[in-house]
Design a protein around this motif. Structure first.
Motif, PDB file in Angstrom:
ATOM      1  N   GLU A 200      -5.581   9.167  -0.721  1.00  0.00           N
ATOM      2  CA  GLU A 200      -6.147   7.870  -1.083  1.00  0.00           C
ATOM      3  C   GLU A 200      -5.114   6.807  -0.755  1.00  0.00           C
ATOM      4  O   GLU A 200      -3.922   7.001  -1.002  1.00  0.00           O
ATOM      5  CB  GLU A 200      -6.480   7.795  -2.584  1.00  0.00           C
ATOM      6  CG  GLU A 200      -7.655   8.664  -2.975  1.00  0.00           C
ATOM      7  CD  GLU A 200      -8.180   8.387  -4.388  1.00  0.00           C
ATOM      8  OE1 GLU A 200      -7.479   7.690  -5.166  1.00  0.00           O
ATOM      9  OE2 GLU A 200      -9.281   8.872  -4.689  1.00  0.00           O
TER      10      GLU A 200
ATOM     11  N   ARG B 265     -10.372  13.914  -5.524  1.00  0.00           N
ATOM     12  CA  ARG B 265     -11.518  13.329  -4.832  1.00  0.00           C
ATOM     13  C   ARG B 265     -12.851  13.790  -5.429  1.00  0.00           C
ATOM     14  O   ARG B 265     -12.979  14.904  -5.887  1.00  0.00           O
ATOM     15  CB  ARG B 265     -11.511  13.643  -3.332  1.00  0.00           C
ATOM     16  CG  ARG B 265     -10.227  13.299  -2.648  1.00  0.00           C
ATOM     17  CD  ARG B 265     -10.042  11.799  -2.506  1.00  0.00           C
ATOM     18  NE  ARG B 265     -11.194  11.204  -1.843  1.00  0.00           N
ATOM     19  CZ  ARG B 265     -11.879  10.168  -2.329  1.00  0.00           C
ATOM     20  NH1 ARG B 265     -11.507   9.599  -3.448  1.00  0.00           N
ATOM     21  NH2 ARG B 265     -12.889   9.695  -1.685  1.00  0.00           N
TER      22      ARG B 265
ATOM     23  N   GLU C 220       0.813  -1.215   0.000  1.00  0.00           N
ATOM     24  CA  GLU C 220       0.000   0.000   0.000  1.00  0.00           C
ATOM     25  C   GLU C 220       0.848   1.268   0.000  1.00  0.00           C
ATOM     26  O   GLU C 220       1.876   1.340   0.661  1.00  0.00           O
ATOM     27  CB  GLU C 220      -0.901   0.007   1.229  1.00  0.00           C
ATOM     28  CG  GLU C 220      -1.727   1.282   1.324  1.00  0.00           C
ATOM     29  CD  GLU C 220      -2.911   1.134   2.254  1.00  0.00           C
ATOM     30  OE1 GLU C 220      -3.768   0.287   1.946  1.00  0.00           O
ATOM     31  OE2 GLU C 220      -2.956   1.835   3.268  1.00  0.00           O
TER      32      GLU C 220
ATOM     33  N   THR D 139     -13.107   3.644   4.343  1.00  0.00           N
ATOM     34  CA  THR D 139     -12.411   2.572   3.646  1.00  0.00           C
ATOM     35  C   THR D 139     -13.320   1.356   3.555  1.00  0.00           C
ATOM     36  O   THR D 139     -14.067   1.064   4.479  1.00  0.00           O
ATOM     37  CB  THR D 139     -11.049   2.250   4.312  1.00  0.00           C
ATOM     38  OG1 THR D 139     -10.455   1.137   3.636  1.00  0.00           O
ATOM     39  CG2 THR D 139     -11.194   1.908   5.779  1.00  0.00           C
TER      40      THR D 139
ATOM     41  N   LEU E 149      -4.672  14.244  -7.662  1.00  0.00           N
ATOM     42  CA  LEU E 149      -5.673  13.671  -6.755  1.00  0.00           C
ATOM     43  C   LEU E 149      -6.601  14.779  -6.253  1.00  0.00           C
ATOM     44  O   LEU E 149      -6.164  15.725  -5.611  1.00  0.00           O
ATOM     45  CB  LEU E 149      -4.953  13.021  -5.564  1.00  0.00           C
ATOM     46  CG  LEU E 149      -5.846  12.467  -4.460  1.00  0.00           C
ATOM     47  CD1 LEU E 149      -6.718  11.352  -4.986  1.00  0.00           C
ATOM     48  CD2 LEU E 149      -4.994  11.973  -3.308  1.00  0.00           C
TER      49      LEU E 149
ATOM     50  N   LYS F  36      -3.755   3.332  -1.837  1.00  0.00           N
ATOM     51  CA  LYS F  36      -3.860   2.491  -3.025  1.00  0.00           C
ATOM     52  C   LYS F  36      -3.009   1.241  -2.888  1.00  0.00           C
ATOM     53  O   LYS F  36      -1.903   1.293  -2.364  1.00  0.00           O
ATOM     54  CB  LYS F  36      -3.404   3.267  -4.265  1.00  0.00           C
ATOM     55  CG  LYS F  36      -4.381   4.368  -4.684  1.00  0.00           C
ATOM     56  CD  LYS F  36      -3.820   5.128  -5.883  1.00  0.00           C
ATOM     57  CE  LYS F  36      -4.722   6.264  -6.312  1.00  0.00           C
ATOM     58  NZ  LYS F  36      -5.803   5.811  -7.203  1.00  0.00           N
TER      59      LYS F  36
ATOM     60  N   ASP G 260      -8.254   0.290  -7.613  1.00  0.00           N
ATOM     61  CA  ASP G 260      -7.048   0.173  -6.777  1.00  0.00           C
ATOM     62  C   ASP G 260      -7.081   1.007  -5.499  1.00  0.00           C
ATOM     63  O   ASP G 260      -6.164   0.951  -4.701  1.00  0.00           O
ATOM     64  CB  ASP G 260      -5.777   0.476  -7.588  1.00  0.00           C
ATOM     65  CG  ASP G 260      -5.705   1.924  -8.040  1.00  0.00           C
ATOM     66  OD1 ASP G 260      -6.731   2.622  -7.939  1.00  0.00           O
ATOM     67  OD2 ASP G 260      -4.636   2.335  -8.498  1.00  0.00           O
ATOM     68  N   THR G 261      -8.141   1.804  -5.306  1.00  0.00           N
ATOM     69  CA  THR G 261      -8.241   2.592  -4.086  1.00  0.00           C
ATOM     70  C   THR G 261      -8.932   1.781  -2.996  1.00  0.00           C
ATOM     71  O   THR G 261     -10.092   1.419  -3.135  1.00  0.00           O
ATOM     72  CB  THR G 261      -9.017   3.894  -4.343  1.00  0.00           C
ATOM     73  OG1 THR G 261      -8.375   4.592  -5.397  1.00  0.00           O
ATOM     74  CG2 THR G 261      -9.040   4.767  -3.108  1.00  0.00           C
TER      75      THR G 261
ATOM     76  N   ALA H 144     -10.081   6.169   1.346  1.00  0.00           N
ATOM     77  CA  ALA H 144      -9.740   7.537   0.990  1.00  0.00           C
ATOM     78  C   ALA H 144     -10.378   8.519   1.958  1.00  0.00           C
ATOM     79  O   ALA H 144     -11.306   8.181   2.678  1.00  0.00           O
ATOM     80  CB  ALA H 144     -10.220   7.830  -0.422  1.00  0.00           C
TER      81      ALA H 144
ATOM     82  N   ASP I 166     -10.877  13.206 -12.015  1.00  0.00           N
ATOM     83  CA  ASP I 166     -11.440  11.909 -11.620  1.00  0.00           C
ATOM     84  C   ASP I 166     -11.838  11.048 -12.807  1.00  0.00           C
ATOM     85  O   ASP I 166     -12.137   9.875 -12.657  1.00  0.00           O
ATOM     86  CB  ASP I 166     -12.716  12.131 -10.795  1.00  0.00           C
ATOM     87  CG  ASP I 166     -12.431  12.124  -9.312  1.00  0.00           C
ATOM     88  OD1 ASP I 166     -11.291  11.797  -8.944  1.00  0.00           O
ATOM     89  OD2 ASP I 166     -13.340  12.448  -8.542  1.00  0.00           O
TER      90      ASP I 166
ATOM     91  N   HIS J 262      -1.473   8.133  -1.438  1.00  0.00           N
ATOM     92  CA  HIS J 262      -1.374   9.267  -2.359  1.00  0.00           C
ATOM     93  C   HIS J 262      -1.928  10.490  -1.636  1.00  0.00           C
ATOM     94  O   HIS J 262      -3.012  10.431  -1.058  1.00  0.00           O
ATOM     95  CB  HIS J 262      -2.174   8.998  -3.638  1.00  0.00           C
ATOM     96  CG  HIS J 262      -1.519   7.965  -4.507  1.00  0.00           C
ATOM     97  ND1 HIS J 262      -1.190   8.206  -5.819  1.00  0.00           N
ATOM     98  CD2 HIS J 262      -1.100   6.707  -4.236  1.00  0.00           C
ATOM     99  CE1 HIS J 262      -0.599   7.127  -6.326  1.00  0.00           C
ATOM    100  NE2 HIS J 262      -0.546   6.202  -5.382  1.00  0.00           N
TER     101      HIS J 262
END
Ligand code: ATP
Ligand code: MG
Length: 426
Positions: free
Chosen positions: A277, A266, A168, A314, A264, A279, A287-288, A291, A216, A171
Motif C-alpha cells: 500500500e 489487503r 509517501e 490507485t 498488511l 500511504k 491515508d492509502t 495499493a 483490516d 508499506h
C-alpha cells in the motif's frame, strides 16, 4: 424542476478553483492523465479498456464472497434478459478476464497493461471516498520475477510523485504461498477464537471465512487485540522469505521509501505473495493513496492457465487530494489582448501559429475592454499577455508582457510568428 447529481458522485467542471475540491478541477485531471500516460509509455505498458460492467459473478469469483466489495459495495442490476451484471468495483477482474478471453497468455510474457477509468462502490460518502471514483491501474501477467514486483511498485511511486504526492511511504508485506497460509491461518484463527468476545462483529464473522482480513478492521478494540496476534512473517516458507527479500532489495536499489508491515493483508481474496500500500500522512483517515499485490492464482481461477500476475490500483481523487494542489506551472502560455477590433484577426492568426507549435493560447470572446482582457489573462493563469493594438499593427510587432514580473518587450512579427514563439516558449 431541477436535478442534483446522485449521492456519492461529483462533477469535474470549469469553475472557481478556490472553491473546488482538487478532483473537481479539469486542469488537474488533464495534467495527471498526461503525466500518467507518459509514464506508462516509458515503462512499456499498453492501455487496456474493458467494460464498466461485467457479469456480477466475475467479481464474486475474483474478489471473494466475503469481501466488503461483494458483500456490501457492488451495484448489481439485471439486463432485460435477466442476466445479473455489476458495475465494476475494481479493475483487476476485468483485465484478467480479458487476458484469458483473448488468449493473451499465448503472447510473449509478461503482458504489461494499464488502465484509467471509473469504478463503482456503494459506500458512505466521506472525504476521499465516493460511489463513483476513478482508478489508475497496472496489471502485469505471466511473470513471477520479483523484479516485476519492484517495477510495479516503482511505477506506482513514480505516478504519485509526478502528481506531487508528499511524504509517501510504501508499506510492504508477503502473504506467502498456499503452504504458508495452510500453516499460519489455523494459528491466527485459534488466537482470534480465544479473543472472540473482544472483537467487533465483522471480525467475529471473519474468523471462519477469512481470518486474515481481521487485520483490516478499523475497530480500535480489535486493533488492540491484534497487536498480540501471531504474524505471517514467522510462517513464511524459505521461498517466500527469499522472494520478499528480493523485492525489498530492489526497492532499496531504487531508493523507494518503504517499510515492512506485517499487519498488511489487503481486503481482496485474490492476493498471494507480495502485497503493498502507498500511504501518505497528508490524507488523514483515508491515508492509502493506492495499493496492490500479486494474484498468482487468479488467472487459473478465472478459467485460464496457471499464470502469475501482479497489479495496483490507485485513486485519482486521493492522488489529487494528497498532492500539492495547483502546482507551479501556468495553466496557459499566452493570452492575446487586442486593443482595437482590427487586431483580432492578426491575433487569431498568431494564436493559431503558436498552437500549432504546441503552446496553449486564448483570445477574448466576451467583448472585454483591454483592462478586462488583462484581468482575464490573469484569471486564466497565463504566463504571458501578447498585446496587439494600432501601434503594433502598423509596426508589425506585438508587445509581450510577462504576467508574473510585469516586464514588457517588443517582439517583431514582420517575418512571421518565429520570434514570438521564442519569446513565449522561453
Ligand atoms: P479502503 O480501505 O480505503 O476502503 P480499499 O482497500 O477498498 O481501500 P482498494 O480496493 O485497494 O481500496 O482500491 C485502490 C484504491 O482506490 C484506494 O487506495 C483508493 O485510492 C481508491 N478507492 C477505493 N475505493 C474508493 C472510493 N470509494 N472512493 C475513492 N477512492 C477509492
Ligand atoms: Mg474499501
Amino acid at each position: 424542476m431541477s436535478h442534483r447529481r446522485p449521492k456519492g458522485t461529483y462533477d469535474v467542471y470549469p469553475g472557481d478553483p478556490s472553491r473546488q475540491e482538487p478532483h473537481e478541477r479539469p486542469d488537474l485531471w488533464d495534467r495527471l492523465y498526461d503525466a500518467v500516460r507518459d509514464l506508462f509509455r516509458r515503462y512499456g505498458y499498453a492501455e487496456v479498456r474493458t467494460p464498466v460492467f461485467e457479469e456480477a459473478e466475475l467479481f464474486v469469483r475474483s474478489t471473494g464472497e466475503t469481501s466488503d466489495i461483494v458483500r456490501k459495495e457492488m451495484f448489481v442490476f439485471r439486463d432485460k434478459a435477466g442476466r445479473e451484471l455489476a458495475l465494476r468495483p475494481e479493475g483487476t477482474a476485468g483485465v484478467v478476464r480479458a487476458y484469458v478471453e483473448h488468449g493473451l497468455y499465448k503472447l510473449a510474457q509478461p503482458v504489461k497493461m494499464w488502465y484509467f477509468g471509473p469504478m463503482f462502490r456503494h459506500e458512505r460518502q466521506q472525504k476521499g471516498r465516493y460511489r463513483q471514483h476513478t482508478q489508475i491501474g497496472a496489471e502485469v501477467l505471466g511473470s513471477d520475477d520479483p523484479l516485476v514486483d519492484v517495477e510495479v511498485i516503482a511505477l506506482l511511486y513514480a505516478i504519485h510523485r509526478s502528481a506531487g504526492v508528499r511524504k509517501e511511504v510504501i508499506h510492504l508485506n508477503n502473504l506467502g504461498d498456499v503452504e504458508t497460509r495452510r500453516r499460519y491461518v489455523p494459528e491466527l484463527r485459534a488466537f482470534l477464537e480465544r479473543h472472540r468476545s473482544e472483537l467487533d462483529p465483522d471480525s467475529v464473522a471473519r474468523i471462519e471465512t477469512n481470518p486474515l482480513r481481521t487485520f483490516d478492521s478499523k475497530d480500535p478494540n480489535t486493533q488492540a487485540v491484534l497487536r498480540e496476534a501471531p504474524l505471517i512473517g514467522e510462517y513464511l516458507s524459505e521461498e517466500a522469505s527469499a522472494y520478499l527479500k528480493a523485492v525489498r532489495e530492489g526497492l532499496e536499489t531504487l531508493g523507494i521509501p518503504h517499510v515492512l508491515d506485517e499487519r498488511l493483508v489487503r481486503g481482496l481474496d485474490y492476493y498471494t505473495s507480495t502485497v503493498f500500500e502507498a500511504k501518505s500522512p497528508v490524507l488523514g483517515a483515508q491515508d492509502t493513496v493506492g495499493a496492490g499485490g500479486r494474484y498468482n492464482r487468479l488467472v487459473e481461477e478465472l478459467g485460464g492457465p496457471d499464470m502469475p500476475g501482479i497489479g495496483f490500483g490507485t485513486g485519482v481523487e486521493r492522488i489529487l487530494l494528497a498532492a500539492e494542489a495547483g502546482g507551479g506551472e501556468s495553466a496557459l502560455d499566452a493570452f492575446f489582448v487586442t486593443l482595437t477590433p482590427e487586431a483580432r484577426l492578426p491575433a487569431l492568426r498568431l494564436a493559431e501559429a503558436l498552437r500549432a507549435e504546441g503552446l496553449s493560447c486564448e483570445l477574448d470572446y466576451a467583448g472585454r475592454s483591454p483592462k478586462g482582457q488583462f484581468r482575464q489573462a490573469d484569471r486564466a493563469g497565463a504566463a504571458y499577455a501578447v498585446v496587439l493594438g494600432e501601434e503594433e499593427l502598423s509596426g508589425a510587432f506585438c508587445t509581450v508582457r510577462d504576467m508574473r514580473s510585469g516586464e514588457e518587450r517588443r517582439v517583431s512579427v514582420a517575418e512571421g510568428p518565429k520570434e514570438l514563439l521564442r519569446a513565449v516558449a522561453g
